[in-house]
Enzyme design. Structure first.
Site, PDB file in Angstrom:
ATOM      1  N   GLU A  59      -2.850  -0.983   7.960  1.00 26.67           N
ATOM      2  CA  GLU A  59      -3.716  -1.953   9.674  1.00 26.67           C
ATOM      3  C   GLU A  59      -5.077  -0.815   9.685  1.00 26.67           C
ATOM      4  O   GLU A  59      -6.160  -1.466   9.926  1.00 26.67           O
ATOM      5  CB  GLU A  59      -3.519  -1.943  10.586  1.00 26.67           C
ATOM      6  CG  GLU A  59      -2.740  -3.488  10.963  1.00 26.67           C
ATOM      7  CD  GLU A  59       0.110  -2.455  10.399  1.00 26.67           C
ATOM      8  OE1 GLU A  59       0.156  -2.841  10.860  1.00 26.67           O
ATOM      9  OE2 GLU A  59      -0.678  -1.468  10.581  1.00 26.67           O
ATOM     10  N   GLY A 315      -1.414   8.451   0.926  1.00 25.70           N
ATOM     11  CA  GLY A 315      -3.665   7.962   0.905  1.00 25.70           C
ATOM     12  C   GLY A 315      -3.844   7.733  -0.806  1.00 25.70           C
ATOM     13  O   GLY A 315      -5.086   7.869  -1.018  1.00 25.70           O
ATOM     14  N   GLU A 316      -2.637   8.338  -1.280  1.00 30.20           N
ATOM     15  CA  GLU A 316      -3.326   8.583  -3.104  1.00 30.20           C
ATOM     16  C   GLU A 316      -3.085   6.846  -3.251  1.00 30.20           C
ATOM     17  O   GLU A 316      -2.686   6.568  -4.985  1.00 30.20           O
ATOM     18  CB  GLU A 316      -2.933   9.412  -3.735  1.00 30.20           C
ATOM     19  CG  GLU A 316      -3.521  10.569  -2.889  1.00 30.20           C
ATOM     20  CD  GLU A 316      -2.744  12.172  -3.877  1.00 30.20           C
ATOM     21  OE1 GLU A 316      -4.037  12.905  -4.136  1.00 30.20           O
ATOM     22  OE2 GLU A 316      -1.756  11.692  -4.615  1.00 30.20           O
ATOM     23  N   LEU A 341      -0.129  -7.553  -2.323  1.00 31.59           N
ATOM     24  CA  LEU A 341      -0.814  -7.755  -3.487  1.00 31.59           C
ATOM     25  C   LEU A 341      -1.622  -7.102  -3.768  1.00 31.59           C
ATOM     26  O   LEU A 341      -2.314  -6.526  -4.606  1.00 31.59           O
ATOM     27  CB  LEU A 341      -0.327  -8.900  -4.318  1.00 31.59           C
ATOM     28  CG  LEU A 341       1.447  -9.263  -3.715  1.00 31.59           C
ATOM     29  CD1 LEU A 341       1.587 -10.606  -4.733  1.00 31.59           C
ATOM     30  CD2 LEU A 341       1.831  -8.282  -4.064  1.00 31.59           C
TER      31      LEU A 341
END
Length: 425
Positions: A59, A315-316, A341
């Site tokens: 979110e 975060g990757e 997706l």
């Protein structure tokens, strides 16, 4: 009903605090800022405030384009960004590191009236913007009492969630009716929200289509891909509990039948499961390396005897998508509703998904219809389809191009959402 709900919350508070401590064993962020969970915050300068609540990492990433638009639209205002999960707070810290004091992060207190009142008195927000599905009865009621407009944006509601909410109608309906403005992701979401009691939900699309893939992640993905040499790569992204066992079993059964030696990347959705998946790999005798052991800049070649790269980093996700040939999006092999997706499509990758996609049904169906994605009915089907695509470069290219076109086609949700929020700014 809300009185009973509040009583249950009050009685269960010790369990909630114990759960924070328990989760903090693997995610230290849950043992930080505990006082905020109870409505106690450090002193802060009085500034006009717009409050955005993004429960977790997904979110928070979805809210990024909206938050930046709000900062630009109201340069005299501060954004208060609240979360419920440690990963959400960590993600927000990384995404908005450039914003400085104009964005303040905090944990939202539990949905207990006196805690919510303390929170609202402390920050005095002029507007509440909830992201996707976060509707808390006491929060909405307290905002209504203090004349703070509550809006729900990027809203989604599955058929399963609708039925659950309808069983609690006497609790949920007053909260739903008190929301001033609702911007839904899709027409089916808007219809279900209307059935829940929201009178005129608008349809603005999914703001995640407006998130720009960070160039740094593309560069890291290229560096990671170089470390694989000529090997082809299958990514299983955002996998959930119960899926990895199915995936690894099918991978072990299918891979020896191939002439090639593809590398499998697995990125569990939740960081507390990284070690659990590593144990699964070790129990099956599967050779693997962990992302956390690799250098960020100069990644040493990964030898051909390594079968799996365990993506134990946060975060990757765009990096992993950039490094793969085919992406399977998890949460869909087991009945958990799937994940979106969009990130895979943004990187122009052919997408595979399972049958359980009820949380993102319209986007998934549209991606399949335009040739960007295939649906598989199990882990064996996943690898059979993946191997067929690895052997067909032209089809992979067509699917990747269709995926990127699908991503571009659905942009613009943030601008439409800002138009709906305009009367409340």
């Amino acid at each position: 009903m809300r009185l009973l709900y509040s009583l249950v919350w009050g009685l269960s508070l010790p369990l909630a605090l114990f759960r924070l401590w328990w989760r903090g064993r693997q995610e230290p962020g849950y043992r930080q800022h505990i006082a905020e969970r109870l409505g106690f915050y450090p002193a802060i300068a009085s500034t006009p405030t717009i409050w955005v609540h993004a429960v977790s990492a997904g979110e928070t990433r979805a809210a990024e384009p909206l938050i930046r638009a709000l900062l630009a639209r109201r340069p005299d205002h501060r954004i208060l960004l609240t979360h419920m999960t440690a990963t959400g707070r960590e993600t927000g810290g990384k995404l908005f590191a450039d914003v400085g004091p104009r964005l303040y992060q905090a944990f939202l207190p539990y949905d207990i009236n006196w805690m919510i009142r303390r929170f609202l008195r402390h920050f005095s927000p002029q507007l509440c913007v909830l992201i996707e599905t976060e509707v808390w009865p006491n929060l909405v009621a307290q905002c209504e009492l203090q004349s703070i407009p509550v809006t729900l944006v990027n809203a989604r509601l599955s058929e399963k969630s609708l039925k659950k909410a309808q069983r609690l109608a006497s609790l949920i309906l007053p909260a739903a009716r008190a929301i001033s403005c609702v911007a839904a992701q899709s027409n089916p979401d808007a219809q279900r929200l209307h059935e829940l009691g929201i009178e005129r939900p608008g349809v603005t699309g999914n703001m995640k289509f407006d998130v720009t893939p960070p160039p740094l992640m593309g560069e890291r993905g290229a560096a990671l891909r170089r470390s694989f040499g000529e090997r082809q790569v299958i990514l299983c992204a955002s996998t959930r509990d119960g899926e990895e066992e199915l995936i690894l079993q099918a991978f072990v059964e299918q891979t020896p039948l191939l002439q090639t030696n593809p590398l499998l990347i697995i990125t569990p959705r939740h960081p507390q499961r990284f070690d659990q998946v590593a144990s699964m790999l070790e129990a099956r005798g599967i050779s693997y390396v962990r992302r956390s052991t690799l250098n960020h800049e100069e990644i040493a070649p990964i030898t051909r005897d390594v079968q799996v790269l365990l993506g134990d980093s946060m975060g990757e996700m765009y990096m992993y998508y950039a490094a793969c040939d085919i992406a399977f999006v998890g949460g869909s092999l087991v009945p958990l509703g799937g994940h979106n997706l969009i990130e895979a499509c943004a990187m122009g990758k052919p997408v595979l998904t399972g049958t359980h996609t009820f949380n993102f049904s319209e986007i998934t169906d549209q991606a399949i219809a335009c040739g960007a994605a295939f649906r598989v009915d199990g882990a064996l089907s996943l690898f059979r389809q993946a191997h067929a695509l690895l052997a067909n470069q032209q089809q992979r290219q067509r699917m990747g191009e269709a995926a990127y076109a699908f991503f571009l086609q659905h942009q613009g949700a943030t601008a439409r959402t800002m138009q709906m929020l305009e009367p409340y700014l």
